[in-house]
Write a protein that holds these residues in place. Structure first.
Motif, PDB file in Angstrom:
ATOM      1  N   THR A  36       0.850  -1.194   0.000  1.00  0.00           N
ATOM      2  CA  THR A  36       0.000   0.000   0.000  1.00  0.00           C
ATOM      3  C   THR A  36       0.883   1.241   0.000  1.00  0.00           C
ATOM      4  O   THR A  36       1.913   1.272   0.675  1.00  0.00           O
ATOM      5  CB  THR A  36      -0.938   0.064   1.238  1.00  0.00           C
ATOM      6  OG1 THR A  36      -0.150   0.088   2.428  1.00  0.00           O
ATOM      7  CG2 THR A  36      -1.916  -1.096   1.265  1.00  0.00           C
ATOM      8  N   LEU A  37       0.458   2.259  -0.775  1.00  0.00           N
ATOM      9  CA  LEU A  37       1.213   3.501  -0.856  1.00  0.00           C
ATOM     10  C   LEU A  37       0.267   4.677  -1.082  1.00  0.00           C
ATOM     11  O   LEU A  37      -0.803   4.525  -1.672  1.00  0.00           O
ATOM     12  CB  LEU A  37       2.228   3.454  -2.008  1.00  0.00           C
ATOM     13  CG  LEU A  37       3.476   2.586  -1.836  1.00  0.00           C
ATOM     14  CD1 LEU A  37       4.234   2.519  -3.150  1.00  0.00           C
ATOM     15  CD2 LEU A  37       4.360   3.105  -0.720  1.00  0.00           C
ATOM     16  N   SER A  38       0.691   5.849  -0.628  1.00  0.00           N
ATOM     17  CA  SER A  38      -0.059   7.072  -0.896  1.00  0.00           C
ATOM     18  C   SER A  38       0.225   7.540  -2.323  1.00  0.00           C
ATOM     19  O   SER A  38       1.190   7.098  -2.962  1.00  0.00           O
ATOM     20  CB  SER A  38       0.349   8.170   0.083  1.00  0.00           C
ATOM     21  OG  SER A  38       1.703   8.542  -0.128  1.00  0.00           O
ATOM     22  N   LEU A  39      -0.611   8.448  -2.827  1.00  0.00           N
ATOM     23  CA  LEU A  39      -0.417   8.992  -4.159  1.00  0.00           C
ATOM     24  C   LEU A  39       0.940   9.676  -4.281  1.00  0.00           C
ATOM     25  O   LEU A  39       1.680   9.462  -5.250  1.00  0.00           O
ATOM     26  CB  LEU A  39      -1.536   9.987  -4.480  1.00  0.00           C
ATOM     27  CG  LEU A  39      -1.392  10.759  -5.793  1.00  0.00           C
ATOM     28  CD1 LEU A  39      -1.439   9.814  -6.978  1.00  0.00           C
ATOM     29  CD2 LEU A  39      -2.479  11.830  -5.902  1.00  0.00           C
ATOM     30  N   SER A  40       1.301  10.480  -3.300  1.00  0.00           N
ATOM     31  CA  SER A  40       2.564  11.214  -3.373  1.00  0.00           C
ATOM     32  C   SER A  40       3.765  10.269  -3.362  1.00  0.00           C
ATOM     33  O   SER A  40       4.748  10.487  -4.067  1.00  0.00           O
ATOM     34  CB  SER A  40       2.667  12.212  -2.214  1.00  0.00           C
ATOM     35  OG  SER A  40       2.599  11.540  -0.966  1.00  0.00           O
ATOM     36  N   THR A  52      -0.256  12.919 -13.289  1.00  0.00           N
ATOM     37  CA  THR A  52      -0.140  11.763 -14.183  1.00  0.00           C
ATOM     38  C   THR A  52      -0.359  10.470 -13.418  1.00  0.00           C
ATOM     39  O   THR A  52      -1.060   9.559 -13.883  1.00  0.00           O
ATOM     40  CB  THR A  52       1.245  11.738 -14.854  1.00  0.00           C
ATOM     41  OG1 THR A  52       1.396  12.908 -15.651  1.00  0.00           O
ATOM     42  CG2 THR A  52       1.416  10.507 -15.734  1.00  0.00           C
ATOM     43  N   THR A  53       0.231  10.376 -12.240  1.00  0.00           N
ATOM     44  CA  THR A  53       0.063   9.188 -11.398  1.00  0.00           C
ATOM     45  C   THR A  53      -1.401   8.962 -11.077  1.00  0.00           C
ATOM     46  O   THR A  53      -1.906   7.832 -11.169  1.00  0.00           O
ATOM     47  CB  THR A  53       0.864   9.341 -10.090  1.00  0.00           C
ATOM     48  OG1 THR A  53       2.235   9.568 -10.399  1.00  0.00           O
ATOM     49  CG2 THR A  53       0.743   8.090  -9.230  1.00  0.00           C
ATOM     50  N   TYR A  54      -2.105  10.030 -10.734  1.00  0.00           N
ATOM     51  CA  TYR A  54      -3.524   9.896 -10.379  1.00  0.00           C
ATOM     52  C   TYR A  54      -4.349   9.426 -11.581  1.00  0.00           C
ATOM     53  O   TYR A  54      -5.216   8.560 -11.441  1.00  0.00           O
ATOM     54  CB  TYR A  54      -4.065  11.227  -9.865  1.00  0.00           C
ATOM     55  CG  TYR A  54      -5.534  11.158  -9.488  1.00  0.00           C
ATOM     56  CD1 TYR A  54      -5.936  10.528  -8.320  1.00  0.00           C
ATOM     57  CD2 TYR A  54      -6.501  11.706 -10.325  1.00  0.00           C
ATOM     58  CE1 TYR A  54      -7.277  10.438  -7.973  1.00  0.00           C
ATOM     59  CE2 TYR A  54      -7.853  11.631  -9.989  1.00  0.00           C
ATOM     60  CZ  TYR A  54      -8.228  10.992  -8.819  1.00  0.00           C
ATOM     61  OH  TYR A  54      -9.557  10.904  -8.492  1.00  0.00           O
ATOM     62  N   ARG A  55      -4.091   9.981 -12.759  1.00  0.00           N
ATOM     63  CA  ARG A  55      -4.845   9.577 -13.951  1.00  0.00           C
ATOM     64  C   ARG A  55      -4.633   8.093 -14.263  1.00  0.00           C
ATOM     65  O   ARG A  55      -5.577   7.362 -14.580  1.00  0.00           O
ATOM     66  CB  ARG A  55      -4.426  10.429 -15.150  1.00  0.00           C
ATOM     67  CG  ARG A  55      -4.948  11.856 -15.115  1.00  0.00           C
ATOM     68  CD  ARG A  55      -4.865  12.509 -16.490  1.00  0.00           C
ATOM     69  NE  ARG A  55      -3.495  12.553 -16.998  1.00  0.00           N
ATOM     70  CZ  ARG A  55      -2.647  13.550 -16.757  1.00  0.00           C
ATOM     71  NH1 ARG A  55      -3.027  14.583 -16.006  1.00  0.00           N
ATOM     72  NH2 ARG A  55      -1.425  13.521 -17.252  1.00  0.00           N
ATOM     73  N   LEU A  56      -3.396   7.653 -14.156  1.00  0.00           N
ATOM     74  CA  LEU A  56      -3.105   6.244 -14.405  1.00  0.00           C
ATOM     75  C   LEU A  56      -3.782   5.349 -13.363  1.00  0.00           C
ATOM     76  O   LEU A  56      -4.346   4.300 -13.698  1.00  0.00           O
ATOM     77  CB  LEU A  56      -1.600   6.017 -14.390  1.00  0.00           C
ATOM     78  CG  LEU A  56      -0.809   6.612 -15.556  1.00  0.00           C
ATOM     79  CD1 LEU A  56       0.686   6.561 -15.273  1.00  0.00           C
ATOM     80  CD2 LEU A  56      -1.123   5.884 -16.862  1.00  0.00           C
TER      81      LEU A  56
END
Length: 270
Positions: A36-40, A52-56
């Motif tokens: 598990t990891l946060s978006l950042s 970009t990470t969020y869209r993917l």
């Protein structure tokens, strides 16, 4: 000869699509290693921008390849990724490597043997060979169970750090299934500590009254625990005096599977 491109599609478009696919797969690889990891943190590890990470991630989430825990603000690998991966396990990976040892154990001991993997804070049973006793244990393939009160669950976490265990199972208290269920995080950590010393674990009527399970971890070619194997039987057929010998035999079988997967004993932590 160069392959023909579909009308209206430029080489630049095709290259961009391949790059997007590579980035999405890289995100899945990073998540599978960290669980598990946060978006950042995902953006940092993949060297992508947060947007970009969020869209993917959203694309992967819609397809079921990742899950989003809104309460904790964390991303993790989704069930669809397991389902796709299980096709490999079935065709020539984990299950194929494990089945000969599972069948051998049942021939020798005449008790049910299970194979399980970790999914978040639960275990999933992916294979089973039933014993031939009149009274025998049975678990549905694909069934889920808690980590903290199952032999396979403990074996999957026995080589994790304390911080990783706390993150995966939570702070407790845990739901009691029997009078013997370990319901505190401290008690669970102590159980794992004892298990590391002997390299097998015991579920002593913690999930179901009258049932004992002995389990050991299975490693891949990197030394990472990817599955666990257990023997399940009524307590009357697994008395205390048999535990050391049975534990050693389950551990031996799990190690044999690990070796088929490319593991070497020197890769095991500690």
């Amino acid at each position: 000869m160069e392959a023909k491109r579909r009308p209206g599609r430029s080489r630049k478009t095709e290259v961009g699509e391949v790059r997007t696919l590579e980035r999405g797969l890289h995100l899945l690889e990073v998540l599978s290693e960290a669980e598990t990891l946060s978006l950042s943190e995902l953006a940092r590890r993949t060297e992508l921008s947060p947007s970009t990470t969020y869209r993917l991630l959203e694309t992967l989430r819609r397809r079921g390849f990742v899950d989003w825990d809104e309460g904790k603000g964390l991303w993790k690998v989704g069930l669809r990724a397991y389902q796709v991966g299980s096709a490999f396990l079935t065709r020539g990976g984990l299950i194929e490597a494990a089945m000969p040892e599972m069948e051998k154990l049942v021939d020798e001991l005449n008790e049910t043997v299970n194979l399980a993997v970790l999914d978040g804070n639960e275990v999933i049973y992916i294979a089973q060979v039933e014993g031939r006793q009149l009274i025998r244990m049975f678990t549905r393939i694909g069934a889920r169970a808690p980590i903290y009160c199952t032999g396979v669950g403990k074996a999957l976490l026995m080589e994790h750090s304390e911080a990783e265990v706390r993150r995966i199972v939570g702070a407790g208290p845990f739901k009691p299934y029997t009078a013997k269920t370990i319901t505190t995080l401290e008690g669970f950590l102590e159980t794992l500590k004892e298990a590391r010393q002997r390299r097998y674990v015991l579920d002593d009527e913690e999930r179901e009254d009258g049932v004992r399970c002995i389990a050991a971890p299975i490693h891949d070619n990197r030394g990472k625990v990817v599955a666990s194997m257990s023997l399940s039987a009524p307590t009357t057929r697994v008395p205390d005096e048999r535990l050391p010998a049975l534990g050693a035999r389950i551990r031996q079988a799990a190690d044999a599977v690990s070796i088929r997967l490319g593991w070497s004993p020197h890769l095991t932590p500690g």
